[in-house]
Design a protein around this motif. Structure first.
Motif, short mmCIF file in Angstrom:
data_model
loop_
_atom_site.label_atom_id
_atom_site.label_comp_id
_atom_site.label_asym_id
_atom_site.label_seq_id
_atom_site.Cartn_x
_atom_site.Cartn_y
_atom_site.Cartn_z
N LYS A 124 2.91 -6.54 9.89
CA LYS A 124 1.72 -6.79 10.71
C LYS A 124 0.43 -6.58 9.95
O LYS A 124 -0.49 -5.88 10.41
CB LYS A 124 1.78 -5.94 11.98
CG LYS A 124 2.98 -6.29 12.86
CD LYS A 124 2.95 -5.61 14.20
CE LYS A 124 4.14 -6.07 15.05
NZ LYS A 124 4.15 -5.45 16.40
N GLY A 125 0.37 -7.22 8.78
CA GLY A 125 -0.87 -7.25 8.01
C GLY A 125 -1.04 -6.12 7.04
O GLY A 125 -2.04 -6.07 6.31
N TYR A 126 -0.06 -5.22 6.99
CA TYR A 126 -0.15 -4.02 6.14
C TYR A 126 0.72 -4.22 4.91
O TYR A 126 1.87 -4.65 5.01
CB TYR A 126 0.35 -2.81 6.94
CG TYR A 126 0.14 -1.48 6.27
CD1 TYR A 126 -1.09 -0.83 6.34
CD2 TYR A 126 1.19 -0.85 5.59
CE1 TYR A 126 -1.27 0.42 5.74
CE2 TYR A 126 1.02 0.38 5.00
CZ TYR A 126 -0.21 1.02 5.07
OH TYR A 126 -0.38 2.24 4.47
N LYS A 140 -3.60 -6.20 12.61
CA LYS A 140 -2.38 -6.26 13.40
C LYS A 140 -2.55 -7.22 14.58
O LYS A 140 -1.64 -7.98 14.92
CB LYS A 140 -2.03 -4.86 13.90
CG LYS A 140 -0.81 -4.78 14.80
CD LYS A 140 -0.57 -3.34 15.24
CE LYS A 140 0.61 -3.26 16.20
NZ LYS A 140 0.82 -1.87 16.68
N LYS A 141 -3.73 -7.21 15.18
CA LYS A 141 -4.01 -8.06 16.33
C LYS A 141 -3.82 -9.54 15.99
O LYS A 141 -3.19 -10.28 16.75
CB LYS A 141 -5.44 -7.82 16.82
CG LYS A 141 -5.88 -8.70 17.99
CD LYS A 141 -7.29 -8.34 18.42
CE LYS A 141 -7.75 -9.20 19.60
NZ LYS A 141 -7.88 -10.63 19.26
N PHE A 142 -4.36 -9.97 14.85
CA PHE A 142 -4.24 -11.39 14.50
C PHE A 142 -2.79 -11.75 14.21
O PHE A 142 -2.32 -12.81 14.63
CB PHE A 142 -5.12 -11.75 13.31
CG PHE A 142 -5.08 -13.23 13.02
CD1 PHE A 142 -5.91 -14.09 13.71
CD2 PHE A 142 -4.19 -13.76 12.09
CE1 PHE A 142 -5.86 -15.47 13.48
CE2 PHE A 142 -4.13 -15.13 11.85
CZ PHE A 142 -4.97 -15.98 12.54
N ILE A 143 -2.07 -10.89 13.49
CA ILE A 143 -0.67 -11.20 13.18
C ILE A 143 0.14 -11.33 14.47
O ILE A 143 0.98 -12.24 14.60
CB ILE A 143 -0.06 -10.11 12.27
CG1 ILE A 143 -0.75 -10.10 10.91
CG2 ILE A 143 1.44 -10.32 12.11
CD1 ILE A 143 -0.53 -11.34 10.06
N GLU A 144 -0.12 -10.46 15.43
CA GLU A 144 0.62 -10.53 16.69
C GLU A 144 0.30 -11.82 17.45
O GLU A 144 1.18 -12.42 18.07
CB GLU A 144 0.33 -9.29 17.54
CG GLU A 144 0.97 -8.03 16.96
CD GLU A 144 0.68 -6.78 17.75
OE1 GLU A 144 -0.28 -6.81 18.57
OE2 GLU A 144 1.39 -5.77 17.57
N ASN A 197 13.00 -5.46 12.67
CA ASN A 197 12.41 -5.18 11.36
C ASN A 197 13.12 -6.00 10.28
O ASN A 197 13.56 -5.48 9.25
CB ASN A 197 12.48 -3.68 11.04
CG ASN A 197 11.56 -3.28 9.90
OD1 ASN A 197 10.57 -3.96 9.63
ND2 ASN A 197 11.89 -2.19 9.22
N LEU A 198 13.20 -7.30 10.53
CA LEU A 198 14.01 -8.19 9.70
C LEU A 198 13.18 -9.35 9.16
O LEU A 198 12.45 -10.01 9.91
CB LEU A 198 15.18 -8.75 10.52
CG LEU A 198 16.08 -9.79 9.85
CD1 LEU A 198 16.82 -9.18 8.66
CD2 LEU A 198 17.07 -10.37 10.86
N LEU A 199 13.32 -9.61 7.88
CA LEU A 199 12.73 -10.76 7.22
C LEU A 199 13.80 -11.47 6.41
O LEU A 199 14.50 -10.84 5.61
CB LEU A 199 11.59 -10.32 6.29
CG LEU A 199 11.11 -11.33 5.24
CD1 LEU A 199 10.47 -12.55 5.89
CD2 LEU A 199 10.13 -10.66 4.26
N ILE A 200 13.95 -12.76 6.63
CA ILE A 200 14.86 -13.58 5.83
C ILE A 200 14.05 -14.73 5.25
O ILE A 200 13.40 -15.49 5.98
CB ILE A 200 16.03 -14.13 6.66
CG1 ILE A 200 16.84 -13.00 7.27
CG2 ILE A 200 16.92 -15.03 5.80
CD1 ILE A 200 17.94 -13.48 8.22
#
Length: 311
Positions: A220-222, A231-235, A288-291
């Motif tokens: 989330k942007g971090y 975080k707001k924009f990513i959400e 909490n997953l990224l592929i």
């Protein structure tokens, strides 16, 4: 069995319509902090197609966070783009009233009013790049703006144009400074269409570096101790801004149920961005997953089949 091993095992079972094993070039995974990969050349530059669009959305997130100013007003997703675009070419009368309704979020959600994809490689091959602005602003707009999602490259090119004209910097330069540099991404190529970044194609970057972009979104942007994008924009980017029942193909592993800002929203908390030849960035915040997948598979629908019954 680790997720990567399950995916590799499933890959060997997937064959395309030509009876060839699906062509996966590389896979990188962050499964709740457990990093794993299967690849050939993780550091070599790979041509990114529509997955390049993610960078444009992120650039706008930063510009909005920083309240960058267009005509004395800080931009938001509701900023109208017509006051900038009207000065770049003569726009036919029947398009003007619709283009006046275009906001930044209109272009981020592929809802400008086009009826079909008309700005991909096959449509613009042989055209003079100097005519691209006139082409996209004068192409027919049968749909009302902000109502219907129709996937296209034109909106992303328009976002690139607006950014450069409003802020006086090519969006590639901005992305390099504000996103790539903090992520340690140094080796990339992104050629212009005339003087503007294409936005939706043509970025050459390594899979290792593309994966960093995915990690930035997942967290989330971090990234590396710094909040690069709010975080707001990513959400917002990863939430349904338009519901797309007409785009759902229920037989797909990741059916498109809606669109956020550039990102496609899917089932069970998954969202993703894809690109020609089977490029995928798939994220699930809850898991909490990224592929991240790069392939050279022309029949894209087979690429996500390697994830069938796994995610």
């Amino acid at each position: 069995m680790e997720l990567i091993e399950r995916i590799k095992e499933q890959k060997e079972k997937i064959f395309t319509s030509t009876c060839e094993n699906v062509k996966i070039d590389s896979i990188m995974i962050d499964d709740n902090g457990l990093l794993s990969s299967y690849f050939y050349n993780p550091d070599s530059l790979h041509e990114m197609r529509s997955i390049s669009k993610v960078m444009i959305a992120l650039a706008y997130g930063i510009a909005i966070d920083r309240k960058m100013v267009d005509k004395d007003q800080p931009i938001t997703t509701e900023t109208y783009v017509y006051p900038i675009l009207k000065n770049l070419t003569t726009i036919k009368k029947e398009n003007v009233e619709k283009i006046k309704k275009w906001q930044i979020k209109t272009l981020l959600t592929y809802s400008a009013g086009y009826a079909n994809q008309m700005f991909s490689e096959k449509f613009i091959k042989g055209r003079d790049e100097k005519t691209f602005i006139d082409y996209v602003l004068n192409y027919d707009l049968p749909n009302n703006p902000n109502e219907k999602y129709v996937y296209n490259n034109a909106e992303i090119f328009l976002l690139s144009i607006y950014f450069q004209e409003a802020f006086g910097i090519n969006i590639t330069e901005f992305i390099s400074k504000e996103i790539f540099n903090p992520l340690g991404i140094k080796n990339f190529i992104w050629k212009n269409y005339d003087k503007y970044c294409p936005g939706g194609t043509g970025l050459y970057i390594s899979h290792n570096d593309l994966f960093k972009i995915g990690e930035l979104i997942l967290h989330k942007g971090y990234f590396n101790g710094k909040q690069i994008i709010s975080k707001k924009f990513i959400e917002e980017m990863c939430s349904a801004q338009i519901i797309t029942p007409y785009a759902i193909k229920p037989e797909r592993v990741l059916p498109k149920t809606g669109v956020g800002y550039i990102m496609h929203i899917s089932r069970d908390g998954y969202f993703f961005k894809d690109g020609t030849n089977g490029q995928y960035m798939i994220i699930n915040f809850d898991k909490n997953l990224l592929i991240s997948i790069l392939s050279s598979e022309k029949e894209m629908k087979y690429v996500t089949e390697i994830l069938r019954d796994i995610i």
